[in-house]
Scaffold this motif. Structure first.
Motif, mmCIF file in Angstrom:
data_model
loop_
_atom_site.group_PDB
_atom_site.id
_atom_site.type_symbol
_atom_site.label_atom_id
_atom_site.label_comp_id
_atom_site.label_asym_id
_atom_site.label_seq_id
_atom_site.Cartn_x
_atom_site.Cartn_y
_atom_site.Cartn_z
ATOM 1 N N LEU A 1 35.213 48.339 37.066
ATOM 2 C CA LEU A 1 34.721 49.829 37.459
ATOM 3 C C LEU A 1 33.688 49.277 38.837
ATOM 4 N N ASN A 2 34.074 49.087 40.209
ATOM 5 C CA ASN A 2 33.405 48.654 41.051
ATOM 6 C C ASN A 2 32.266 50.298 41.441
ATOM 7 N N ILE B 1 36.545 45.928 27.845
ATOM 8 C CA ILE B 1 35.286 45.267 28.417
ATOM 9 C C ILE B 1 35.650 46.392 29.797
ATOM 10 N N LEU B 2 34.497 46.441 29.870
ATOM 11 C CA LEU B 2 34.203 47.064 31.484
ATOM 12 C C LEU B 2 33.217 46.102 32.325
ATOM 13 N N VAL B 3 33.522 45.636 33.102
ATOM 14 C CA VAL B 3 32.207 45.549 34.663
ATOM 15 C C VAL B 3 31.922 46.147 35.487
ATOM 16 N N THR B 4 31.178 46.663 35.629
ATOM 17 C CA THR B 4 30.650 47.741 36.644
ATOM 18 C C THR B 4 29.455 47.790 37.615
ATOM 19 N N GLY B 5 29.359 48.613 38.452
ATOM 20 C CA GLY B 5 28.097 47.940 39.068
ATOM 21 C C GLY B 5 26.679 48.801 38.661
ATOM 22 N N CYS C 1 32.187 46.729 25.467
ATOM 23 C CA CYS C 1 30.863 45.598 26.251
ATOM 24 C C CYS C 1 31.153 46.130 27.275
ATOM 25 N N VAL C 2 30.166 45.839 28.196
ATOM 26 C CA VAL C 2 29.956 46.259 29.257
ATOM 27 C C VAL C 2 29.007 45.644 30.287
ATOM 28 N N ASP D 1 27.537 37.151 39.902
ATOM 29 C CA ASP D 1 28.073 37.235 38.816
ATOM 30 C C ASP D 1 28.271 38.101 38.442
ATOM 31 N N VAL D 2 27.920 39.696 38.235
ATOM 32 C CA VAL D 2 29.074 40.520 38.300
ATOM 33 C C VAL D 2 30.021 40.396 38.958
ATOM 34 N N ASP D 3 29.876 40.252 41.040
ATOM 35 C CA ASP D 3 31.382 39.764 42.197
ATOM 36 C C ASP D 3 31.685 39.406 41.233
ATOM 37 N N ALA D 4 31.377 37.862 40.874
ATOM 38 C CA ALA D 4 32.352 36.593 40.420
ATOM 39 C C ALA D 4 33.494 37.311 39.079
ATOM 40 N N LEU D 5 33.202 37.748 38.488
ATOM 41 C CA LEU D 5 33.410 38.432 37.576
ATOM 42 C C LEU D 5 34.913 40.254 37.507
#
Length: 200
Positions: free
Chosen positions: A14-15, A70-74, A97-98, A125-129
């Protein structure tokens, strides 16, 4: 509270920056004090139109992210008002997990009280994930004891976490749970006080 040790699940990208608690769960859904049933209105105004139809291009409306854990966000995730319904909604949806470059302080601490692991890692690392999560196999493993994120391609990221917060999550302890671990000492203290200060 359910212990958090190792989680393997789907990671949703969720960028977006500055996702506030009203975006996570809009104010009209705050009438309940129950922790259940809020997952269906998580990101309500982004997931659904005013008529209740799904917004097709929102990530959690797409397969396989409908089952994301799992949420990967800004950056600055969870900013805005300090509503505890925000972590409740995430948890009820299934997200435990966020991962973000930064979190709002109150939201960050509320996560730990509800069994959610918020992970802070650098933007690179967030960008890569985020790229890994956008692939056809977005399964991540979050190893809290070892403090490692591992993707399906074996790309790994290490993260830091406060030792006390880590202990509480691994053992499934919120503030009430921590207090109850001291029940024997509290009982002894109360007995001693009742004997030495009977007039109180």
């Amino acid at each position: 509270m359910k212990p958090f040790t190792v989680l393997t699940g789907i990671a949703a990208p969720l960028n977006l920056l500055n996702i506030d608690t009203d975006m996570i769960i809009p104010k009209q859904h705050l009438k309940t004090i129950k922790r259940t049933g809020l997952g269906k209105v998580l990101f309500d105004e982004m997931r659904f139109t005013q008529d209740g139809a799904e917004v097709a291009d929102f990530v959690l409306n797409k397969a396989p992210y409908r089952n994301a854990q799992i949420l990967v966000t800004g950056a600055n995730f969870g900013c805005g008002s300090s509503r505890e319904h925000a972590p409740w909604a995430l948890l009820d949806f299934g997200i435990t997990c966020v991962i973000a470059p930064s979190f709002a302080d109150i939201f960050y601490n509320n996560c730990f009280q509800n069994g959610i692991l918020p992970i802070v890692v650098p933007q690179a690392d967030v960008d890569a994930l985020m790229k890994e999560a956008a692939t056809g196999n977005p399964n991540f493993t979050i190893d809290l004891p070892e403090q490692i994120i591992r993707t399906s391609t074996n790309f790994t990221v290490r993260f830091d976490i406060d030792e006390y917060k880590k202990h509480c999550l691994i053992n499934g302890l919120d503030q009430v749970g921590i207090t109850l671990t001291k029940a024997a000492a509290i009982s002894t203290f109360e007995s001693q006080m009742a004997h030495s200060r009977a007039w109180v």
